[in-house]
Design a protein around this motif. Sequence first.
Motif, PDB file in Angstrom:
ATOM      1  N   ASN A  72       0.810  -1.217   0.000  1.00 56.67           N
ATOM      2  CA  ASN A  72       0.000   0.000   0.000  1.00 56.67           C
ATOM      3  C   ASN A  72       0.847   1.271   0.000  1.00 56.67           C
ATOM      4  O   ASN A  72       0.437   2.288   0.541  1.00 56.67           O
ATOM      5  CB  ASN A  72      -0.943  -0.002   1.196  1.00 56.67           C
ATOM      6  N   GLY A  73       2.039   1.207  -0.616  1.00 55.77           N
ATOM      7  CA  GLY A  73       2.864   2.407  -0.642  1.00 55.77           C
ATOM      8  C   GLY A  73       4.071   2.272  -1.539  1.00 55.77           C
ATOM      9  O   GLY A  73       4.428   1.175  -1.977  1.00 55.77           O
ATOM     10  N   SER A  74       4.697   3.397  -1.809  1.00 57.81           N
ATOM     11  CA  SER A  74       5.912   3.453  -2.611  1.00 57.81           C
ATOM     12  C   SER A  74       7.129   3.362  -1.706  1.00 57.81           C
ATOM     13  O   SER A  74       7.118   3.818  -0.568  1.00 57.81           O
ATOM     14  CB  SER A  74       5.972   4.770  -3.387  1.00 57.81           C
ATOM     15  N   VAL A  75       8.201   2.772  -2.245  1.00 58.94           N
ATOM     16  CA  VAL A  75       9.448   2.581  -1.522  1.00 58.94           C
ATOM     17  C   VAL A  75      10.549   3.321  -2.267  1.00 58.94           C
ATOM     18  O   VAL A  75      10.650   3.216  -3.496  1.00 58.94           O
ATOM     19  CB  VAL A  75       9.803   1.080  -1.428  1.00 58.94           C
ATOM     20  N   VAL A  76      11.367   4.067  -1.528  1.00 55.29           N
ATOM     21  CA  VAL A  76      12.520   4.748  -2.113  1.00 55.29           C
ATOM     22  C   VAL A  76      13.761   4.247  -1.393  1.00 55.29           C
ATOM     23  O   VAL A  76      13.872   4.378  -0.173  1.00 55.29           O
ATOM     24  CB  VAL A  76      12.408   6.284  -1.985  1.00 55.29           C
ATOM     25  N   ILE A  77      14.685   3.656  -2.160  1.00 56.03           N
ATOM     26  CA  ILE A  77      15.941   3.133  -1.633  1.00 56.03           C
ATOM     27  C   ILE A  77      17.055   4.025  -2.154  1.00 56.03           C
ATOM     28  O   ILE A  77      17.193   4.203  -3.366  1.00 56.03           O
ATOM     29  CB  ILE A  77      16.177   1.680  -2.090  1.00 56.03           C
ATOM     30  N   GLN A  78      17.850   4.568  -1.238  1.00 61.25           N
ATOM     31  CA  GLN A  78      18.985   5.411  -1.631  1.00 61.25           C
ATOM     32  C   GLN A  78      20.248   4.844  -0.985  1.00 61.25           C
ATOM     33  O   GLN A  78      20.319   4.691   0.229  1.00 61.25           O
ATOM     34  CB  GLN A  78      18.771   6.847  -1.183  1.00 61.25           C
ATOM     35  N   VAL A  79      21.243   4.524  -1.825  1.00 62.49           N
ATOM     36  CA  VAL A  79      22.521   4.037  -1.322  1.00 62.49           C
ATOM     37  C   VAL A  79      23.412   5.244  -1.046  1.00 62.49           C
ATOM     38  O   VAL A  79      23.697   6.036  -1.953  1.00 62.49           O
ATOM     39  CB  VAL A  79      23.191   3.074  -2.328  1.00 62.49           C
ATOM     40  N   LEU A  80      23.816   5.391   0.204  1.00 63.48           N
ATOM     41  CA  LEU A  80      24.666   6.511   0.597  1.00 63.48           C
ATOM     42  C   LEU A  80      26.145   6.142   0.493  1.00 63.48           C
ATOM     43  O   LEU A  80      26.976   6.983   0.154  1.00 63.48           O
ATOM     44  CB  LEU A  80      24.329   6.954   2.017  1.00 63.48           C
ATOM     45  N   GLU A  81      26.463   4.886   0.808  1.00 61.19           N
ATOM     46  CA  GLU A  81      27.832   4.370   0.708  1.00 61.19           C
ATOM     47  C   GLU A  81      27.764   2.904   0.337  1.00 61.19           C
ATOM     48  O   GLU A  81      26.889   2.180   0.815  1.00 61.19           O
ATOM     49  CB  GLU A  81      28.574   4.487   2.046  1.00 61.19           C
ATOM     50  N   GLY A  82      28.706   2.457  -0.483  1.00 65.99           N
ATOM     51  CA  GLY A  82      28.825   1.040  -0.796  1.00 65.99           C
ATOM     52  C   GLY A  82      28.092   0.644  -2.055  1.00 65.99           C
ATOM     53  O   GLY A  82      27.730   1.485  -2.883  1.00 65.99           O
ATOM     54  N   MET A  83      27.894  -0.665  -2.201  1.00 65.57           N
ATOM     55  CA  MET A  83      27.229  -1.233  -3.373  1.00 65.57           C
ATOM     56  C   MET A  83      26.165  -2.222  -2.917  1.00 65.57           C
ATOM     57  O   MET A  83      26.427  -3.085  -2.083  1.00 65.57           O
ATOM     58  CB  MET A  83      28.243  -1.931  -4.271  1.00 65.57           C
ATOM     59  N   LEU A  84      24.967  -2.085  -3.483  1.00 64.14           N
ATOM     60  CA  LEU A  84      23.811  -2.881  -3.095  1.00 64.14           C
ATOM     61  C   LEU A  84      23.161  -3.429  -4.359  1.00 64.14           C
ATOM     62  O   LEU A  84      23.083  -2.735  -5.378  1.00 64.14           O
ATOM     63  CB  LEU A  84      22.817  -1.984  -2.352  1.00 64.14           C
ATOM     64  N   VAL A  85      22.692  -4.658  -4.305  1.00 61.07           N
ATOM     65  CA  VAL A  85      21.952  -5.246  -5.414  1.00 61.07           C
ATOM     66  C   VAL A  85      20.515  -5.441  -4.950  1.00 61.07           C
ATOM     67  O   VAL A  85      20.268  -6.070  -3.910  1.00 61.07           O
ATOM     68  CB  VAL A  85      22.558  -6.590  -5.860  1.00 61.07           C
ATOM     69  N   HIS A  87      16.924  -7.004  -6.073  1.00 60.99           N
ATOM     70  CA  HIS A  87      16.251  -7.906  -7.001  1.00 60.99           C
ATOM     71  C   HIS A  87      14.755  -7.703  -6.882  1.00 60.99           C
ATOM     72  O   HIS A  87      14.216  -7.665  -5.776  1.00 60.99           O
ATOM     73  CB  HIS A  87      16.570  -9.370  -6.670  1.00 60.99           C
ATOM     74  N   THR A  88      14.102  -7.561  -8.028  1.00 59.25           N
ATOM     75  CA  THR A  88      12.644  -7.592  -8.095  1.00 59.25           C
ATOM     76  C   THR A  88      12.278  -8.800  -8.950  1.00 59.25           C
ATOM     77  O   THR A  88      13.161  -9.480  -9.477  1.00 59.25           O
ATOM     78  CB  THR A  88      12.077  -6.296  -8.719  1.00 59.25           C
ATOM     79  N   LEU A  89      11.004  -9.054  -9.116  1.00 58.41           N
ATOM     80  CA  LEU A  89      10.594 -10.183  -9.955  1.00 58.41           C
ATOM     81  C   LEU A  89      11.007  -9.977 -11.410  1.00 58.41           C
ATOM     82  O   LEU A  89      11.210 -10.942 -12.139  1.00 58.41           O
ATOM     83  CB  LEU A  89       9.085 -10.394  -9.851  1.00 58.41           C
ATOM     84  N   ASP A  90      11.165  -8.713 -11.835  1.00 56.43           N
ATOM     85  CA  ASP A  90      11.464  -8.411 -13.227  1.00 56.43           C
ATOM     86  C   ASP A  90      12.880  -7.934 -13.490  1.00 56.43           C
ATOM     87  O   ASP A  90      13.317  -7.934 -14.642  1.00 56.43           O
ATOM     88  CB  ASP A  90      10.504  -7.322 -13.748  1.00 56.43           C
ATOM     89  N   SER A  91      13.618  -7.502 -12.459  1.00 56.36           N
ATOM     90  CA  SER A  91      14.890  -6.824 -12.701  1.00 56.36           C
ATOM     91  C   SER A  91      15.904  -7.086 -11.606  1.00 56.36           C
ATOM     92  O   SER A  91      15.563  -7.519 -10.506  1.00 56.36           O
ATOM     93  CB  SER A  91      14.686  -5.303 -12.775  1.00 56.36           C
ATOM     94  N   GLN A  92      17.151  -6.763 -11.937  1.00 49.81           N
ATOM     95  CA  GLN A  92      18.226  -6.670 -10.959  1.00 49.81           C
ATOM     96  C   GLN A  92      18.785  -5.261 -11.074  1.00 49.81           C
ATOM     97  O   GLN A  92      19.143  -4.828 -12.168  1.00 49.81           O
ATOM     98  CB  GLN A  92      19.335  -7.682 -11.226  1.00 49.81           C
ATOM     99  N   HIS A  93      18.852  -4.549  -9.963  1.00 50.72           N
ATOM    100  CA  HIS A  93      19.363  -3.177  -9.943  1.00 50.72           C
ATOM    101  C   HIS A  93      20.663  -3.158  -9.151  1.00 50.72           C
ATOM    102  O   HIS A  93      20.663  -3.425  -7.948  1.00 50.72           O
ATOM    103  CB  HIS A  93      18.344  -2.228  -9.313  1.00 50.72           C
ATOM    104  N   ASP A  94      21.764  -2.859  -9.825  1.00 49.11           N
ATOM    105  CA  ASP A  94      23.062  -2.714  -9.170  1.00 49.11           C
ATOM    106  C   ASP A  94      23.203  -1.257  -8.776  1.00 49.11           C
ATOM    107  O   ASP A  94      23.269  -0.376  -9.642  1.00 49.11           O
ATOM    108  CB  ASP A  94      24.188  -3.134 -10.115  1.00 49.11           C
TER     109      ASP A  94
END
Length: 129
Positions: A72-85, A87-94
């Motif tokens: 029931n909402g939107s999610v915003v992910i922000q990487v401040l330091e480092g590297m994060l992967v 995974h969604t059902l459709d994509s991989q975001h590096d």
Amino acid sequence: MSNERLREHPAKRFAGPEHLLDLSHEFEALLQEPHQGTQTHRQEVLYKHGPVTISIFSFDQDGFLSDHVVNNGSVVIQVLEGMLVVHTLDSQHDMNSGSLLVLAAGVVHSVRASQPVRMLLSVYLHDPN
């Protein structure tokens, strides 16, 4: 088991109309807490009011969060330091430092740190009306 709180009660932490947060300080305080992290990460909600929740996460290398979803909402992910992967059902975001990913409601996702990561997470719940 102790009745002492690890952090100030949310009623006090989230009170008031303005909140200036020093993220460097917040991460350092998070890492100094005496308890063990879970799944090689630590997290803290910095602000929660109405439809908005803002949290910080500190992941060790290979730290992760398994599949989860905000229906029931939107999610915003922000990487401040480092590297994060992410995974969604459709994509991989590096994601590298400075990357920002917005996920619509209902997107199932998991995250894994490919190196130590500091992440800011914001959730904006939708009006049910």
